[in-house]
Design an enzyme around this catalytic site. Structure first.
Site, PDB file in Angstrom:
ATOM      1  N   TYR A 150     -24.228 -32.372 -26.656  1.00  0.00           N
ATOM      2  CA  TYR A 150     -24.121 -31.205 -27.520  1.00  0.00           C
ATOM      3  C   TYR A 150     -22.840 -31.273 -28.359  1.00  0.00           C
ATOM      4  O   TYR A 150     -22.866 -31.038 -29.584  1.00  0.00           O
ATOM      5  CB  TYR A 150     -24.134 -29.919 -26.689  1.00  0.00           C
ATOM      6  CG  TYR A 150     -23.863 -28.686 -27.515  1.00  0.00           C
ATOM      7  CD1 TYR A 150     -24.859 -28.129 -28.308  1.00  0.00           C
ATOM      8  CD2 TYR A 150     -22.591 -28.110 -27.528  1.00  0.00           C
ATOM      9  CE1 TYR A 150     -24.601 -27.006 -29.094  1.00  0.00           C
ATOM     10  CE2 TYR A 150     -22.325 -26.992 -28.308  1.00  0.00           C
ATOM     11  CZ  TYR A 150     -23.335 -26.448 -29.087  1.00  0.00           C
ATOM     12  OH  TYR A 150     -23.060 -25.346 -29.864  1.00  0.00           O
ATOM     13  N   ARG A 179     -11.555 -22.298 -24.499  1.00  0.00           N
ATOM     14  CA  ARG A 179     -10.798 -21.115 -24.946  1.00  0.00           C
ATOM     15  C   ARG A 179     -11.710 -19.928 -25.235  1.00  0.00           C
ATOM     16  O   ARG A 179     -11.348 -18.773 -24.976  1.00  0.00           O
ATOM     17  CB  ARG A 179     -10.011 -21.483 -26.209  1.00  0.00           C
ATOM     18  CG  ARG A 179      -9.159 -20.364 -26.779  1.00  0.00           C
ATOM     19  CD  ARG A 179      -8.785 -20.666 -28.207  1.00  0.00           C
ATOM     20  NE  ARG A 179      -9.971 -20.798 -29.057  1.00  0.00           N
ATOM     21  CZ  ARG A 179      -9.927 -21.291 -30.288  1.00  0.00           C
ATOM     22  NH1 ARG A 179      -8.801 -21.723 -30.804  1.00  0.00           N
ATOM     23  NH2 ARG A 179     -11.047 -21.368 -31.007  1.00  0.00           N
ATOM     24  N   ARG A 222     -23.848 -16.627 -25.012  1.00  0.00           N
ATOM     25  CA  ARG A 222     -23.905 -18.068 -25.261  1.00  0.00           C
ATOM     26  C   ARG A 222     -23.033 -18.754 -24.219  1.00  0.00           C
ATOM     27  O   ARG A 222     -21.863 -18.380 -24.037  1.00  0.00           O
ATOM     28  CB  ARG A 222     -23.385 -18.409 -26.666  1.00  0.00           C
ATOM     29  CG  ARG A 222     -24.162 -17.774 -27.800  1.00  0.00           C
ATOM     30  CD  ARG A 222     -23.677 -18.302 -29.152  1.00  0.00           C
ATOM     31  NE  ARG A 222     -22.261 -17.998 -29.362  1.00  0.00           N
ATOM     32  CZ  ARG A 222     -21.813 -16.916 -29.986  1.00  0.00           C
ATOM     33  NH1 ARG A 222     -22.679 -16.031 -30.452  1.00  0.00           N
ATOM     34  NH2 ARG A 222     -20.532 -16.704 -30.161  1.00  0.00           N
ATOM     35  N   PHE A 232      -3.717 -34.500 -41.337  1.00  0.00           N
ATOM     36  CA  PHE A 232      -4.982 -33.766 -41.250  1.00  0.00           C
ATOM     37  C   PHE A 232      -5.640 -33.937 -39.879  1.00  0.00           C
ATOM     38  O   PHE A 232      -6.203 -32.991 -39.320  1.00  0.00           O
ATOM     39  CB  PHE A 232      -5.913 -34.257 -42.352  1.00  0.00           C
ATOM     40  CG  PHE A 232      -7.304 -33.702 -42.280  1.00  0.00           C
ATOM     41  CD1 PHE A 232      -7.579 -32.417 -42.707  1.00  0.00           C
ATOM     42  CD2 PHE A 232      -8.345 -34.464 -41.781  1.00  0.00           C
ATOM     43  CE1 PHE A 232      -8.867 -31.896 -42.635  1.00  0.00           C
ATOM     44  CE2 PHE A 232      -9.633 -33.962 -41.709  1.00  0.00           C
ATOM     45  CZ  PHE A 232      -9.888 -32.673 -42.135  1.00  0.00           C
TER      46      PHE A 232
END
Length: 505
Positions: free
Chosen positions: A196, A243, A253, A320
């Site tokens: 997933y 978290r 969920r 980044f």
């Protein structure tokens, strides 16, 4: 932050206030996408692109700030005039469809599985999201994203659409499983959990690597680092899942795998499994042990993330990728053994985030940040935790990686001058390094003496000068010249004195 908030922070957390002042005063943004000089790469002069940047700010201000720091066209890819910006908005639209539990499965399935086609359909948007969906505006105004995507060069555009196609398939499969399941659970095993996370985040890492290569900011082979790219995405996604447990639970969920939270080893007697994930909200001890195991699972991707960061060469690309990674480790440290995770949404403090942004500029510093947070996590581990040894091993792997590539006892000059590295005198390893240096010097001296003896022997007693070096021994030509000059000066002096005495009587 308002004036009152700043005053409160200065009085209650003066060190954090100092860090924020340093960040505001000394950390300058590399790019201002609204400047006219940046319009060619940011697209700010086009209304559709400007709306895309606004949608990015709405979806994630922290991620938007990092994207805007990217060089030229690369920043645009995620949001059109900065290529990586558009990429983010396409995937945000797809993720919004998957997350919206108000969309019926018979509507969601065809929408998800054809999203890559709709992304290339001029004028397409979607207004069927629920009123409480935070990012519903992204799909409502998705036509501007489509317009900007169609402006991209074929290489970056094809990479974005291909990643979207792969991701939508996985998301649709998991969304359908959740819709037809009579239980709350959608993920059974850790393998399901990894799969997933691969679909929703690992593919993002793969797509970014392809865009880095397609824009020429990184070498072409970076696009082939699929395993490392996947690990970068999994580290960030698993951190967010840990978290956001309370927020996801309120939305019904659940992404934590049954293999972990249902395990008997986390029960009070170590023998009783559970079939109700909501028990974590009622049993604080079991919740702490399960969360600990989830953190261990996330940490197994940390070394791969460090390996990936070491491959990057462009500074803006490195920043980044590195900033979210260091913030992920900080978040894992914050969540570890923190019961607030099961009560409310938590996040790292602004000053801590600002400090991480300023520090995450090179692989050595990032490795030491990872090491410091690993030490912090290990220091909070409880021997009663069934995962205690696994935590120690996971943290030790990060420590070992950092010390193997960037030993902490070697100090680099902060001034950036010509001075070489020095050794920490308090570290026992420094004595070993200094002894090795002394041995190398003695070996070099002995080799030089051996070569000298060989030249003497070969020259019949005379020292033959080494090729490319000055002659060894006394400089006889210089001595002869100086001696002759001294004798001449003395002779002339004596003649002058004699002449003066002679003519003066």
């Amino acid at each position: 932050m308002g004036a009152l908030e700043l005053l409160t922070l200065a009085l209650t957390h003066p060190n954090e206030f100092r860090i924020l002042l340093q960040y505001w005063n000394f950390h300058e943004s590399q790019r201002d996408i609204t400047r006219k000089e940046e319009h060619a790469t940011s697209g700010w002069d086009r209304p559709t692109m400007r709306r895309c940047w606004e949608l990015l700010d709405h979806s994630s201000r922290s991620f938007a700030a990092v994207i805007k720091e990217l060089d030229g066209d690369l920043a645009r890819v995620l949001l059109n005039p900065g290529q990586i910006c558009l990429f983010y908005m396409v995937l945000r639209g797809l993720d919004t469809v998957e997350d919206d539990m108000t969309i019926p499965d018979d509507v969601k399935q065809p929408l998800l599985r054809t999203f890559h086609e709709k992304t290339l359909t001029p004028g397409w948007n979607f207004n069927g999201c629920g009123p409480d969906e935070k990012d519903r505006v992204v799909l409502a105004d998705y036509n501007v994203v489509v317009d900007e995507l169609l402006r991209l060069e074929p290489g970056p555009r094809d990479a974005i659409v291909d990643i979207c196609r792969k991701m939508e398939t996985g998301m649709a499969d998991f969304a359908h499983r959740a819709a037809v399941s009579p239980e709350l659970l959608t993920l059974e095993t850790v393998a399901d959990y990894d799969l997933y996370c691969h679909y929703v985040a690992g593919l993002v890492g793969e797509g970014l690597s392809r865009l880095f290569a397609a824009t020429g900011k990184e070498p072409q082979w970076i696009a082939n680092q699929l395993e490392l790219s996947n690990s970068m995405g999994l580290l960030l996604q698993k951190t967010n899942i840990i978290r956001d447990f309370r927020e996801d639970a309120d939305g019904r969920r659940f992404f934590w795998p049954r293999e972990i939270w249902g395990s008997a080893e986390f029960s009070a007697n170590g023998k009783t499994p559970t079939s109700d994930i909501l028990e974590l909200l009622r049993d604080s001890t079991r919740a702490a042990w399960v969360q600990s195991a989830m953190v261990v699972d996330a940490l197994r991707h940390a070394c791969d993330a460090l390996d990936y960061l070491r491959l990057l060469r462009n500074q803006s690309v490195f920043n980044f990728a590195a900033i979210p990674a260091t913030m992920a480790l900080a978040t894992l440290d914050l969540c570890f053994m923190n019961p607030d995770v099961f009560q409310r949404h938590i996040k790292i403090r602004k000053a801590q985030a600002a400090q991480l942004i300023m520090r995450s500029t090179n692989p050595r510093e990032v490795a030491h940040i990872f090491r410091d947070y690993a030490r912090s996590i290990h220091s909070k581990a409880s021997p009663a935790d069934p995962s205690f040894l696994r935590i120690a091993v996971a943290c030790a792997k990060i420590e070992h990686w950092a010390e193997r590539h960037y030993p902490s006892f070697i100090r680099l000059s902060a001034s950036g001058g010509g001075a070489g590295p020095t050794f920490d005198p308090a570290d026992a390893r420094s004595r070993v390094a200094l002894a090795e240096e002394a041995l190398d010097k003695r070996t070099a001296d002995e080799k030089r003496r051996t070569e000298l003896r060989e030249r003497i022997t070969a020259g019949g007693g005379a020292v033959a000068p080494a090729a490319g070096s000055e002659s060894q021994g006394p400089p006889w030509e210089v001595i002869t010249f100086v001696g002759g000059a001294v004798i001449m000066i003395l002779g002339m002096s004596a003649a002058v004195i004699f002449g003066v005495l002679y003519f003066t009587g």
